[in-house]
Design a protein around this motif. Structure first.
Motif, short mmCIF file in Angstrom:
data_model
loop_
_atom_site.label_atom_id
_atom_site.label_comp_id
_atom_site.label_asym_id
_atom_site.label_seq_id
_atom_site.Cartn_x
_atom_site.Cartn_y
_atom_site.Cartn_z
N HIS A 152 52.42 1.77 44.81
CA HIS A 152 52.28 0.50 45.43
C HIS A 152 52.93 -0.62 44.58
N LEU A 164 56.83 0.00 44.49
CA LEU A 164 57.38 -0.62 45.79
C LEU A 164 57.53 -1.80 46.00
N GLU A 165 56.42 -2.54 45.39
CA GLU A 165 56.57 -4.12 45.53
C GLU A 165 57.54 -4.63 44.61
N ILE A 218 67.00 -0.06 49.78
CA ILE A 218 65.36 -0.64 49.74
C ILE A 218 64.78 -0.81 51.18
N LEU A 240 63.94 2.45 52.83
CA LEU A 240 62.93 3.15 52.11
C LEU A 240 61.65 2.40 52.85
N THR A 241 61.50 1.12 53.07
CA THR A 241 60.47 0.09 53.66
C THR A 241 60.31 0.80 55.08
N GLY A 271 58.79 4.10 55.30
CA GLY A 271 57.41 4.01 55.13
C GLY A 271 56.68 3.48 56.32
#
Length: 601
Positions: free
Chosen positions: A102, A105-106, A118, A121-122, A125
């Motif tokens: 986490h 990713l943040e 990016i 990927l978000t 998710g």
């Protein structure tokens, strides 16, 4: 010998015993010393002995079962202790990995407007989260709804009678079966996806990267470039250093090659599949050496995890895995020694070549020093004259430059002070914004941890409730089996009593019923009268008394008597050898079956 076998022939006898037996038999012909055998009493004694032996056997069996159950519970308790120590560590590792993911990713930020990875990927998710929620609604929610419905129906049945029609219950059973079939299809689909994903991961050839790390350990440079590219003034010294590096490399390459051949003889998984080998490694990592009796515990756990494999196979796999790890450790140690010796030899070689260069340089300096001494002295005189002229000119220019630099320095200091004040105001604003962001991030993390803790507690409570229901169900099933066993035992006893009653009725039907006649019972028989008429004719040929025993020919025909007589003549009848020989010899005729005892003492 009689204690070992009740039918063994007794050879230890005395003459007075024979006389006493003869007198007893003679006196017993006309007396009432010998009473008829009471077979019912003997049968009752035999039954009592048999029942006692059966009870002892049952007690022994119960003791064995209790000891086995105690041992099993002790082993399971030790397994639970190991798992209770391993479970928090795994949970912490899982939480740490999730937090790292986490945080990673943040912290990821796009490099620019063209960096779409990016955002992809978000989005991926979010898609996974939506798919997981849809899967839960489609699979888990129907099961919970059906469970709640059945619990509600069972609660109503406790207070009401079965008044619903049979078709209604058939619909409920059909619904339950439909949900079971649906869950089986979902499990099969998930298993197929798991196998496909596993094959895809194996297809990435990660084993090459794993093995490449071990192969990199032996990639040691044979001859360093510092030695090959060095300018050594003595060629013989350089050749001797290269030969020393060659000999060191040859010696260690032989050892590394032999260890690599040993590793290539066995598979990386020691002949097992990847899943089983991974479970085997994980089980061994749980039972460390600080746990008492760790080897017996992890062997027991491996037998539970792999019931299809024998203990010998598990021990062979353990030895193969230990040998592989030992060989890898040896290879790593040999490589480290090679690198250490290589570095030490390189350091000594560099020092030696440096000393040789210094010695050669000193020799050259001695030869050139005397030749250039005069040129250096003249050159120094000319430089000294030029230096004095330059010093005078420098003193004049420095005074002019110092005045100009002082004015410029004052202006520069003033500009820097104004600029520093502006920068400090900007930095204060940035620090305030940074603290605000940190506070918001801490609040978000705290809220997420609270939600995760509440979710885990609800899952654990649900699992505890399910475990209690399972335990209650097993207890009810055990009570039902005990009741069925007691019912069967009562039915068997009732049948046995009915059979005994029927036998008693049959005995009463076939029993001899005769009238009492004392005169006839005490009177002489016809046979006795006929013998008394001819008794005077055979008085001369008749022996003094009748002997109810074996004749001399019958006694001599027994091989045990002859063997005992031969041992007695040899003086060996009291030895252990005589007892062993007589215990092996069998009688000429087997004993009657009615003389054998079925009691086990």
């Amino acid at each position: 010998m009689s204690g070992r076998d009740p039918h063994t022939f007794i050879t230890n006898y005395r003459a007075e015993d024979v006389e006493k037996l003869t007198l007893r038999m003679k006196n017993g012909l006309g007396s009432s010393k010998y009473r008829p055998a009471e077979y019912k009493k003997l049968q009752a004694i035999v039954d009592a002995k048999r029942l006692e032996s059966d009870l002892i056997g049952q007690k022994v069996q119960k003791t064995r079962c209790a000891a086995k159950a105690t041992k099993e519970s002790s082993i399971l308790r030790q397994h639970r202790q190991v798992w209770s120590r391993e479970c928090p560590r795994l949970q912490k590792a899982e939480e740490r990995a999730e937090n790292d993911i986490h945080d990673f990713l943040e912290q990821i930020r796009p490099n620019g407007g063209t960096d779409t990875a990016i955002f992809t990927l978000t989005d991926y998710g979010l898609d996974l989260k939506r798919e997981r929620e849809a899967f839960r609604v489609a699979t888990v929610e129907p099961v919970h709804q059906l469970k709640d419905d059945l619990c509600f129906r069972l609660g109503e049945l406790k207070h009401q009678h079965l008044t619903a029609p049979r078709s209604h219950w058939e619909q409920v059973i059909q619904q339950i079966n439909f949900v079971k079939v649906q869950q089986d299809d979902i499990n099969a689909k998930l298993h197929a996806e798991y196998l496909a994903l596993d094959e895809e991961i194996i297809g990435l050839s990660l084993e090459e990267y794993i093995t490449s790390t071990s192969n990199d350990l032996v990639n040691v440079e044979t001859i360093p470039e510092e030695v090959l590219d060095s300018d050594c003034p003595y060629p013989e010294l350089k050749d001797s250093l290269i030969q020393a590096f060659h000999s060191l490399s040859e010696r260690y390459q032989k050892r590394v090659q032999s260890l690599q051949e040993q590793l290539q003889r066995t598979d990386r998984l020691c002949g097992w599949c990847a899943d089983d080998h991974q479970r085997f490694q994980f089980t061994l990592s749980q039972y460390t050496h600080d746990i008492p009796n760790h080897r017996a515990l992890y062997m027991d756990m491996l037998q539970r995890l792999f019931p299809e494999k024998t203990r010998q196979e598990l021990m062979e796999h353990e030895r193969a895995w230990d040998w592989q790890r030992f060989t890898q450790t040896q290879l790593r140690v040999v490589t480290q020694q090679w690198q250490r010796d290589q570095e030490e030899l390189l350091a000594r070689a560099l020092v030696t070549m440096q000393e040789a260069r210094h010695a050669h340089q000193e020799e050259l300096e001695l030869h050139r020093g005397r030749q250039h001494q005069q040129d250096i002295c003249s050159h120094l005189r000319e430089e000294l004259r030029q230096w004095r002229a330059q010093q005078e000119e420098v003193a004049k220019l420095e005074a002019v430059i110092a005045a100009r630099q002082q004015a410029e320095e004052e202006a520069r200091v003033k500009r820097e002070q104004e600029k520093e004040m502006a920068i400090r105001s900007q930095q204060k604003e940035k620090v305030r914004q940074f603290y605000l962001k940190q506070k918001k991030r801490a609040e978000v993390l705290e809220q997420r941890d609270q939600e995760r803790l509440a979710n885990l507690r609800s899952i654990m409570e649900e699992q505890a409730r399910r475990d209690k229901e399972r335990v209650q169900f097993r207890a009810n099933m055990l009570q039902l089996r005990m009741e069925e066993r007691e019912a069967r035992e009562l039915e068997r006893q009732r049948e046995e009593e009915d059979r005994q009653n029927r036998l008693e009725v049959l005995r009463n039907q076939v029993g001899v019923v005769a009238e009492a006649d004392p005169e006839r019972m005490m009177a002489d028989t016809e046979a006795w009268r006929s013998r008394q008429l001819n008794v005077k004719e055979f008085e001369l040929q008749r022996p003094l008394y009748s002997i109810n025993t074996y004749t001399d020919s019958q006694i001599v025909s027994d091989p045990r008597v002859r063997v005992e007589q031969a041992l007695r003549e040899a003086g060996l009848h009291h030895t252990h050898y005589a007892k062993e020989v007589l215990s092996v010899i069998k009688p000429p005729k087997p004993p009657r079956r009615d003389t054998k005892s079925i009691l086990k003492f």
